[in-house]
Design an enzyme around this catalytic site. Structure first.
Site, PDB file in Angstrom:
ATOM      1  N   CYS A 160       0.863  -1.101  -0.075  1.00  0.00           N
ATOM      2  CA  CYS A 160      -0.311   0.049   0.144  1.00  0.00           C
ATOM      3  C   CYS A 160       1.060   1.387  -0.065  1.00  0.00           C
ATOM      4  O   CYS A 160       0.629   1.865  -1.100  1.00  0.00           O
ATOM      5  CB  CYS A 160      -1.277  -0.194   1.356  1.00  0.00           C
ATOM      6  SG  CYS A 160      -2.659  -1.568   1.540  1.00  0.00           S
ATOM      7  N   CYS A 182      -5.266   3.920   1.415  1.00  0.00           N
ATOM      8  CA  CYS A 182      -4.993   4.077   2.264  1.00  0.00           C
ATOM      9  C   CYS A 182      -6.668   3.551   3.310  1.00  0.00           C
ATOM     10  O   CYS A 182      -7.922   4.619   3.014  1.00  0.00           O
ATOM     11  CB  CYS A 182      -4.425   5.240   3.036  1.00  0.00           C
ATOM     12  SG  CYS A 182      -4.530   5.314   4.635  1.00  0.00           S
ATOM     13  N   HIS A 221      -9.712   6.379   1.686  1.00  0.00           N
ATOM     14  CA  HIS A 221     -10.889   5.572   2.148  1.00  0.00           C
ATOM     15  C   HIS A 221     -11.400   5.164   2.829  1.00  0.00           C
ATOM     16  O   HIS A 221     -10.543   4.852   4.349  1.00  0.00           O
ATOM     17  CB  HIS A 221     -11.602   4.349   1.488  1.00  0.00           C
ATOM     18  CG  HIS A 221     -10.199   3.444   1.254  1.00  0.00           C
ATOM     19  ND1 HIS A 221      -8.937   3.364   0.722  1.00  0.00           N
ATOM     20  CD2 HIS A 221     -10.475   2.357   2.339  1.00  0.00           C
ATOM     21  CE1 HIS A 221      -8.594   2.208   0.777  1.00  0.00           C
ATOM     22  NE2 HIS A 221      -8.658   1.827   1.212  1.00  0.00           N
TER      23      HIS A 221
END
Length: 283
Positions: A160, A182, A221
């Site tokens: 990520c 994220c 998000h």
């Protein structure tokens, strides 16, 4: 701290619902977020509107710097964040590249320390960067990346926060970190601690002053089962002043980080916080 809360509010105000195929949940999503951390003045970006467990975040980054590929190794240094992805991810459990219990595959630190070259040899990205920075060298390519699409099928999770670029101006070291995705209530709490720590520790072992760390997020998000707690609980709380992070000054090299350093070598001072919030975690 305020920029974190502003980002959470922005997601609630401006976000659009997106279906997440991997987790089977919807996410309230925005595109593009930029955060800055004042490492020079030791303004440690630890969340104060709920109790945050900073030690696990630093332990995870320490495991990346050591090139760990096994959840048991992470547990041994105080981090359990890889237990679920290594052992409960159905796709990974059925992957022929998985070596057994706790195996994570070729993710994160493996790429940073043992990037596979076409001739079968490996490249140690981090060692090259550490050597350059110690000599005051910035070749505009002091880049540590965990993002290797050719080996996504050989690991339990795509990275990520995937790339870290170090830059020198004068006697000061800067860091720009890039994150493709994220989970803001859970992941960002970890990630911003890690960005701050990475700049601070690399500056220390390089003999440079830490400057600012820049954190760029593409997809930020909040999962649908996290929204109520964020909107109705965490965002109702007033933040406290930022604490500070203190690192054992005897840590002077990458070799030290690889060998004897433990969580006892790090201390957070003046941390005031609200009570913990248990956000759901999506594997």
């Amino acid at each position: 701290m305020r920029q974190y809360l502003d980002l959470c509010q922005r997601i609630i105000d401006e976000g659009e619902w997106v279906e997440n195929e991997r987790t089977g949940k919807r996410c309230l999503t925005i595109i593009n977020a930029d955060l800055e951390y004042d490492v020079a003045n030791n303004q440690f970006p630890l969340i104060t509107t709920r109790k945050s467990y900073w030690k696990a975040a630093i332990a995870e980054m320490l495991g990346y710097l050591r090139g760990y590929d096994n959840a048991a190794d992470f547990r041994a240094i105080g981090c359990r964040t890889w237990d679920a992805n290594a052992n409960d991810n159905k796709d990974w459990l059925n992957n022929p590249h998985r070596k057994g219990e706790d195996d994570m595959g070729r993710v994160y630190g493996v790429q940073g320390r043992r990037w596979q070259k076409p001739d079968g040899s490996t490249l140690d990205q981090l060692q090259k960067i550490a050597d350059d920075l110690k000599r005051g060298i910035d070749d505009r390519g002091e880049i540590l990346t965990f993002y290797n699409p050719g080996e996504f099928d050989m690991g339990c999770l795509r990275p990520c926060m995937h790339t870290h670029t170090f830059s020198i101006l004068g006697d000061t070291l800067y860091l720009t970190s890039y994150q493709r995705s994220c989970d803001v209530p859970l992941g960002l709490n970890f990630n911003q601690v890690q960005v701050f720590f990475l700049l601070k520790i690399m500056a220390q072992i390089s003999g440079l002053k830490p400057g600012k760390a820049y954190h760029k997020i593409v997809n930020a998000h909040i999962y649908e089962d996290q929204l109520e707690l964020m909107r109705d609980v965490q965002l109702k709380r007033e933040p406290y002043p930022s604490p500070s992070l203190h690192i054992n000054p005897e840590i002077r090299s990458l070799k030290d980080l690889e060998t004897w350093v433990t969580l006892d070598d790090f201390e957070v001072k003046d941390y005031r916080y609200h009570e913990a919030i248990k956000y759901p975690f999506s594997v």
